[in-house]
Design an enzyme around this catalytic site. Structure first.
Site, PDB file in Angstrom:
ATOM      1  N   GLY A 148      68.884 -64.687  22.539  1.00 20.29           N
ATOM      2  CA  GLY A 148      68.707 -64.331  21.037  1.00 20.29           C
ATOM      3  C   GLY A 148      69.593 -63.085  20.962  1.00 20.29           C
ATOM      4  O   GLY A 148      70.055 -62.796  19.693  1.00 20.29           O
TER       5      GLY A 148
ATOM      6  N   GLY B   2      72.199 -61.748  22.730  1.00 22.53           N
ATOM      7  CA  GLY B   2      73.717 -61.627  23.027  1.00 22.53           C
ATOM      8  C   GLY B   2      73.794 -62.397  24.450  1.00 22.53           C
ATOM      9  O   GLY B   2      72.948 -63.302  24.840  1.00 22.53           O
ATOM     10  N   THR B   3      75.199 -62.362  24.886  1.00 22.70           N
ATOM     11  CA  THR B   3      75.603 -63.048  26.185  1.00 22.70           C
ATOM     12  C   THR B   3      75.775 -61.813  27.276  1.00 22.70           C
ATOM     13  O   THR B   3      76.313 -60.931  26.940  1.00 22.70           O
ATOM     14  CB  THR B   3      76.896 -63.782  25.859  1.00 22.70           C
ATOM     15  OG1 THR B   3      76.658 -64.517  24.545  1.00 22.70           O
ATOM     16  CG2 THR B   3      77.456 -64.451  26.941  1.00 22.70           C
TER      17      THR B   3
ATOM     18  N   ASP C 274      58.960 -56.366  24.854  1.00 19.30           N
ATOM     19  CA  ASP C 274      59.310 -57.827  25.254  1.00 19.30           C
ATOM     20  C   ASP C 274      59.287 -58.193  26.852  1.00 19.30           C
ATOM     21  O   ASP C 274      60.071 -58.696  27.352  1.00 19.30           O
ATOM     22  CB  ASP C 274      60.663 -58.114  24.752  1.00 19.30           C
ATOM     23  CG  ASP C 274      60.945 -59.532  24.416  1.00 19.30           C
ATOM     24  OD1 ASP C 274      60.072 -60.303  24.342  1.00 19.30           O
ATOM     25  OD2 ASP C 274      62.164 -59.975  24.550  1.00 19.30           O
TER      26      ASP C 274
END
Length: 370
Positions: free
Chosen positions: A56, A58-59, A171
């Protein structure tokens, strides 16, 4: 192109970072500022074949720097000009974390529209992959799972309380715990993390996290405390014990949420019926039960009833050491004395720590992402 790069560099807080580096030169280790050319060369111009994962936020690309260091380069999706100074400050602090179970941030690139982050590369994927990917040949033994749980708890306890400025990860999940070549756990992805003001015990924030791991109290009140990480870690423990995903729509409706399913199974004495078959044959039942009890306490609905991460880390460490010495038959009184005197992993490493903050997004991804 040169003017555009300069514009991005300034817009992304490059001058602020340069001032900090000059101010602290020689006194502390600081983040390296990479050029876009260095990162393009490292990734063959961000070739699709170099992508390690997409989530969600980025890459992530695999790259090799000119000094032959293998790195993971994260291109974020979101840019908020209002958070640039805080972003740079946290890059500086996060680059100084020195804990063997936290992924090391090496630096950043500010010459692009969205700042890029450069981390050490961790080669063995995520716990999620090893637990749930049927193509993954490596099956984690109970001994390995207990060690991974202990290392992760130690890293979170360190972030919460081992230095002067507490940080909440926000997270914690199995896709954010990586394994190195020795299967040592490395907590990663501080994109949602919050630095905690010392004069506050809670923060009111926009709720962010991942469904299945999200602290229900935080979800309902928006009041973030360190106990939110404790809840998420309890879900990770339940996942390590059962081999089941934190949230799965393949399961009957009553069992879709692993935390709820796990707590109800503990209440009815059904623990051994839900433990992962891969570990039942090599695990000591008493040890399994103790770890399950820790997970159960972490998953209390009220945050105040959950233990601290420091308590969890010490208890898991004690169980791991007892397992190593085959002391499974000691009396409960001796066990309690042992746990109270067990050397804490927290004393092993010190350093400065921090994390990134992103209030723009509620991540509800159920799949991979690093």
């Amino acid at each position: 192109m040169i003017k555009l790069k300069e514009q991005f560099f300034q817009q992304n807080g490059g001058l602020f970072l340069q001032q900090h580096i000059i101010k602290h030169k020689g006194s502390i280790e600081t983040a390296k500022v990479f050029t876009i050319e260095e990162l393009k060369e490292a990734t063959d111009n961000f070739d699709e074949g170099k992508i390690l994962g997409q989530g969600g936020q980025g890459t992530v690309y695999k790259g090799v720097l000119v000094d032959n260091r293998t790195v993971a380069i994260k291109k974020s999706k979101i840019s908020d000009p209002n958070q640039i100074e805080q972003f740079i400050n946290e890059v500086i602090v996060l680059s100084q974390i020195n804990h063997r179970n936290v992924v090391k941030l090496l630096g950043c690139c500010l010459e692009t529209q969205v700042p890029m982050l450069v981390y050490e590369f961790i080669p063995n994927g995520t716990i999620y992959e090893h637990l749930h990917d049927h193509n993954c040949s490596l099956k984690l033994t109970w001994k390995t799972r207990l060690r991974i749980a202990t290392e992760t708890a130690g890293a979170l306890a360190y972030l919460h309380s081992a230095t002067s400025t507490p940080i909440i990860h926000r997270d914690v999940k199995t896709t954010n715990i990586l394994l190195d070549h020795n299967l040592i756990a490395k907590v990663s992805d501080f994109g949602a993390s919050r630095i905690f003001p010392l004069d506050q015990s809670q923060l009111t924030t926009l709720v962010q996290g991942t469904l299945g791991y999200l602290d229900p109290e935080y979800f309902h009140t928006s009041q973030l405390t360190e106990k939110s990480d404790v809840y998420s870690f309890g879900v990770v423990l339940a996942e390590l014990l059962t081999g089941k995903k934190a949230l799965s729509f393949d399961r009957p409706e009553a069992n879709r949420n692993l935390a709820v399913y796990f707590v109800s199974s503990m209440k009815t004495g059904q623990l051994l019926n839900i433990v992962d078959n891969h570990i039942l044959h090599d695990a000591n039942v008493e040890q399994l039960t103790e770890v399950a009890n820790i997970a159960n306490r972490c998953l209390k609905v009220k945050g105040e009833e959950r233990p601290s991460m420091k308590e969890v880390a010490m208890e898991l460490e004690g169980l791991q050491i007892m397992g190593k010495h085959r002391w499974e038959s000691v009396s409960s009184e001796e066990t309690e004395n042992f746990l109270n005197s067990a050397p804490s992993i927290l004393s092993i490493e010190t350093g400065i720590h921090s994390g990134f903050d992103n209030l723009n997004q509620i991540s509800t991804s159920l799949g991979a992402g690093r």
